[in-house]
Write a protein that holds these residues in place. Structure first.
Motif, PDB file in Angstrom:
ATOM      1  N   ILE A  36      -3.869   2.176 -14.268  1.00 55.38           N
ATOM      2  CA  ILE A  36      -2.662   2.650 -14.936  1.00 55.38           C
ATOM      3  C   ILE A  36      -2.861   3.018 -16.401  1.00 55.38           C
ATOM      4  N   GLY A  37      -3.866   2.450 -17.062  1.00 54.98           N
ATOM      5  CA  GLY A  37      -3.989   2.586 -18.513  1.00 54.98           C
ATOM      6  C   GLY A  37      -3.983   4.014 -19.024  1.00 54.98           C
ATOM      7  N   ALA A  38      -4.831   4.873 -18.478  1.00 52.09           N
ATOM      8  CA  ALA A  38      -4.896   6.261 -18.959  1.00 52.09           C
ATOM      9  C   ALA A  38      -3.580   6.981 -18.678  1.00 52.09           C
ATOM     10  N   GLY A  39      -2.998   6.740 -17.509  1.00 51.73           N
ATOM     11  CA  GLY A  39      -1.731   7.379 -17.167  1.00 51.73           C
ATOM     12  C   GLY A  39      -0.606   6.949 -18.081  1.00 51.73           C
ATOM     13  N   GLN A  40      -0.594   5.677 -18.455  1.00 56.69           N
ATOM     14  CA  GLN A  40       0.437   5.209 -19.377  1.00 56.69           C
ATOM     15  C   GLN A  40       0.275   5.855 -20.746  1.00 56.69           C
ATOM     16  N   ALA A  41      -0.948   5.970 -21.229  1.00 55.14           N
ATOM     17  CA  ALA A  41      -1.194   6.629 -22.516  1.00 55.14           C
ATOM     18  C   ALA A  41      -0.673   8.057 -22.496  1.00 55.14           C
ATOM     19  N   ILE A  42      -0.917   8.758 -21.403  1.00 56.87           N
ATOM     20  CA  ILE A  42      -0.485  10.155 -21.285  1.00 56.87           C
ATOM     21  C   ILE A  42       1.030  10.249 -21.162  1.00 56.87           C
ATOM     22  N   LEU A  43       1.612   9.396 -20.315  1.00 54.54           N
ATOM     23  CA  LEU A  43       3.062   9.442 -20.112  1.00 54.54           C
ATOM     24  C   LEU A  43       3.810   9.075 -21.389  1.00 54.54           C
ATOM     25  N   GLY A  46       7.623   9.474 -22.101  1.00 54.72           N
ATOM     26  CA  GLY A  46       8.064   8.540 -21.075  1.00 54.72           C
ATOM     27  C   GLY A  46       7.650   7.115 -21.377  1.00 54.72           C
ATOM     28  N   CYS A  47       7.708   6.253 -20.356  1.00 55.98           N
ATOM     29  CA  CYS A  47       7.351   4.856 -20.557  1.00 55.98           C
ATOM     30  C   CYS A  47       6.943   4.227 -19.232  1.00 55.98           C
ATOM     31  N   VAL A  48       6.206   3.136 -19.336  1.00 51.31           N
ATOM     32  CA  VAL A  48       5.855   2.298 -18.190  1.00 51.31           C
ATOM     33  C   VAL A  48       6.273   0.881 -18.553  1.00 51.31           C
ATOM     34  N   GLU A  49       7.242   0.332 -17.802  1.00 48.95           N
ATOM     35  CA  GLU A  49       7.821  -0.956 -18.140  1.00 48.95           C
ATOM     36  C   GLU A  49       7.737  -1.925 -16.962  1.00 48.95           C
ATOM     37  N   THR A  50       7.602  -3.201 -17.270  1.00 47.10           N
ATOM     38  CA  THR A  50       7.696  -4.225 -16.244  1.00 47.10           C
ATOM     39  C   THR A  50       9.161  -4.346 -15.830  1.00 47.10           C
ATOM     40  N   LEU A  51       9.432  -5.167 -14.826  1.00 46.89           N
ATOM     41  CA  LEU A  51      10.789  -5.250 -14.291  1.00 46.89           C
ATOM     42  C   LEU A  51      11.776  -5.855 -15.289  1.00 46.89           C
ATOM     43  N   ASP A  52      11.292  -6.540 -16.323  1.00 43.90           N
ATOM     44  CA  ASP A  52      12.196  -7.073 -17.337  1.00 43.90           C
ATOM     45  C   ASP A  52      12.381  -6.125 -18.514  1.00 43.90           C
ATOM     46  N   GLY A  53      11.824  -4.904 -18.395  1.00 45.07           N
ATOM     47  CA  GLY A  53      12.052  -3.882 -19.414  1.00 45.07           C
ATOM     48  C   GLY A  53      11.073  -3.873 -20.567  1.00 45.07           C
ATOM     49  N   THR A  54      10.027  -4.682 -20.510  1.00 49.25           N
ATOM     50  CA  THR A  54       9.029  -4.689 -21.572  1.00 49.25           C
ATOM     51  C   THR A  54       7.879  -3.756 -21.211  1.00 49.25           C
ATOM     52  N   ASP A  80      -5.369 -11.864 -18.196  1.00 47.82           N
ATOM     53  CA  ASP A  80      -6.297 -12.619 -17.365  1.00 47.82           C
ATOM     54  C   ASP A  80      -6.271 -12.071 -15.938  1.00 47.82           C
ATOM     55  N   GLY A  81      -7.443 -11.791 -15.397  1.00 54.42           N
ATOM     56  CA  GLY A  81      -7.534 -11.260 -14.042  1.00 54.42           C
ATOM     57  C   GLY A  81      -7.305  -9.778 -13.934  1.00 54.42           C
ATOM     58  N   HIS A  82      -6.627  -9.174 -14.947  1.00 54.60           N
ATOM     59  CA  HIS A  82      -6.412  -7.723 -15.035  1.00 54.60           C
ATOM     60  C   HIS A  82      -5.473  -7.170 -13.964  1.00 54.60           C
ATOM     61  N   ASP A  83      -4.729  -8.048 -13.270  1.00 53.76           N
ATOM     62  CA  ASP A  83      -3.693  -7.578 -12.346  1.00 53.76           C
ATOM     63  C   ASP A  83      -2.454  -7.177 -13.144  1.00 53.76           C
ATOM     64  N   ASN A  84      -1.791  -6.102 -12.701  1.00 50.41           N
ATOM     65  CA  ASN A  84      -0.521  -5.718 -13.304  1.00 50.41           C
ATOM     66  C   ASN A  84       0.643  -6.355 -12.557  1.00 50.41           C
ATOM     67  N   PRO A  85       1.729  -6.659 -13.260  1.00 47.71           N
ATOM     68  CA  PRO A  85       2.962  -6.990 -12.556  1.00 47.71           C
ATOM     69  C   PRO A  85       3.567  -5.707 -11.971  1.00 47.71           C
ATOM     70  N   PHE A  86       4.613  -5.829 -11.162  1.00 46.27           N
ATOM     71  CA  PHE A  86       5.337  -4.641 -10.703  1.00 46.27           C
ATOM     72  C   PHE A  86       5.861  -3.905 -11.939  1.00 46.27           C
ATOM     73  N   PHE A  87       5.986  -2.571 -11.828  1.00 42.19           N
ATOM     74  CA  PHE A  87       6.433  -1.808 -12.974  1.00 42.19           C
ATOM     75  C   PHE A  87       7.251  -0.596 -12.540  1.00 42.19           C
ATOM     76  N   ILE A  88       7.963  -0.038 -13.520  1.00 43.42           N
ATOM     77  CA  ILE A  88       8.727   1.191 -13.327  1.00 43.42           C
ATOM     78  C   ILE A  88       8.250   2.194 -14.379  1.00 43.42           C
ATOM     79  N   ALA A  89       7.781   3.344 -13.956  1.00 40.28           N
ATOM     80  CA  ALA A  89       7.417   4.422 -14.873  1.00 40.28           C
ATOM     81  C   ALA A  89       8.556   5.435 -14.889  1.00 40.28           C
ATOM     82  N   LYS A  90       8.948   5.834 -16.112  1.00 37.73           N
ATOM     83  CA  LYS A  90      10.086   6.726 -16.271  1.00 37.73           C
ATOM     84  C   LYS A  90       9.687   7.952 -17.089  1.00 37.73           C
TER      85      LYS A  90
END
Length: 256
Positions: A216-223, A228-236, A243-253
């Motif tokens: 997701i990193g490069a795509g988030q930089a571009i968006l 636009g934005c890429v946010e976790t479900l709590d809006g951050t 740690d572990g490098h797993d992402n939480p669920f997210f919404i890209a807008k």
């Protein structure tokens, strides 16, 4: 760190294209597919492209550590405590690569203090490259043509264009999409989904499934550079170096 961002972006773009050429050469031949410990596929194209990128980054910015998907899978632990590092997915969309669907990408991002500040996504089959170096500084280049700026769009009144994963669609994703007035639903592979938002061809990408930081990193930089934005479900904002490098669920807008 004081960086020449235009020069750095140019160098990373060339490197992503070089890796893409290697991927295409393998794509057009017969190749073996292996399964990693996390049940995801890997091919010689993944490893060959990553080798090119790692060697290139060592020459371009030798003092910046690199977190890369295949090296991480091989157990190579990288010290990210300095707060700045490269994030590399040499072949995002390996399933699309294996099934000859063409929807795979090369992804390189620069992470600074948890945020993606520079990103390149190259689409080998289309010879199209997206690259960004900060807010309002984001372009698309087709082949050797002149790069042109891209930006997100205001969602149309008649309904949203929503993009969803082709290979990793979940019931939670479908339930979320039902909350909106949707004019079109597009299935796409790899980080192309984020590029569609960045260039104003889609409005929303919900992801209720597993992703890793390098996906997701490069795509988030571009968006984000495109508005636009890429946010976790709590809006951050989605952040990196976890740690572990797993992402939480997210919404890209498409628009913040």
């Amino acid at each position: 760190m004081d960086l020449d961002r235009p020069a750095l972006t140019s160098a990373i773009t060339k490197l992503a294209r070089e890796a893409g050429d290697k991927i295409l050469a393998i794509y057009e031949q017969d190749f073996d597919v292996k399964i990693k410990s996390d049940s995801s596929p890997v091919t010689e194209a993944d490893t060959a492209a990553e080798k090119i990128i790692l060697a290139g980054l060592k020459k371009i910015a030798p003092d910046i550590p690199v977190l890369a998907e295949e090296s991480n899978a091989a157990g190579n632990i990288v010290d990210l405590s300095g707060g700045i590092f490269w994030l590399v997915d040499p072949l995002d969309g390996t399933k699309e690569f294996v099934h000859k669907r063409g929807e795979f990408t090369v992804n390189i991002a620069l992470i600074e203090q948890g945020a993606p500040t520079l990103g390149v996504i190259h689409v080998p089959v289309k010879n199209t490259t997206y690259f960004a170096q900060g807010p309002g500084k984001v372009w698309r280049q087709d082949g050797d043509g002149t790069p042109f700026p891209i930006e997100t769009r205001i969602a149309p009144d008649h309904g949203l264009t929503v993009v969803a994963s082709r290979s990793h669609r979940t019931p939670e994703t479908d339930d979320y999409i039902k909350k909106f007035k949707v004019a079109e639903l597009i299935s796409a592979g790899s980080s192309l989904k984020l590029c569609l938002l960045a260039e104003g061809k889609a409005d929303l990408y919900p992801r209720f499934g597993r992703t890793m930081e390098w996906d997701i990193g490069a795509g988030q930089a571009i968006l984000e550079a495109a508005g636009g934005c890429v946010e976790t479900l709590d809006g951050t904002p989605l952040r990196y170096g976890k740690d572990g490098h797993d992402n939480p669920f997210f919404i890209a807008k498409g628009r913040r």
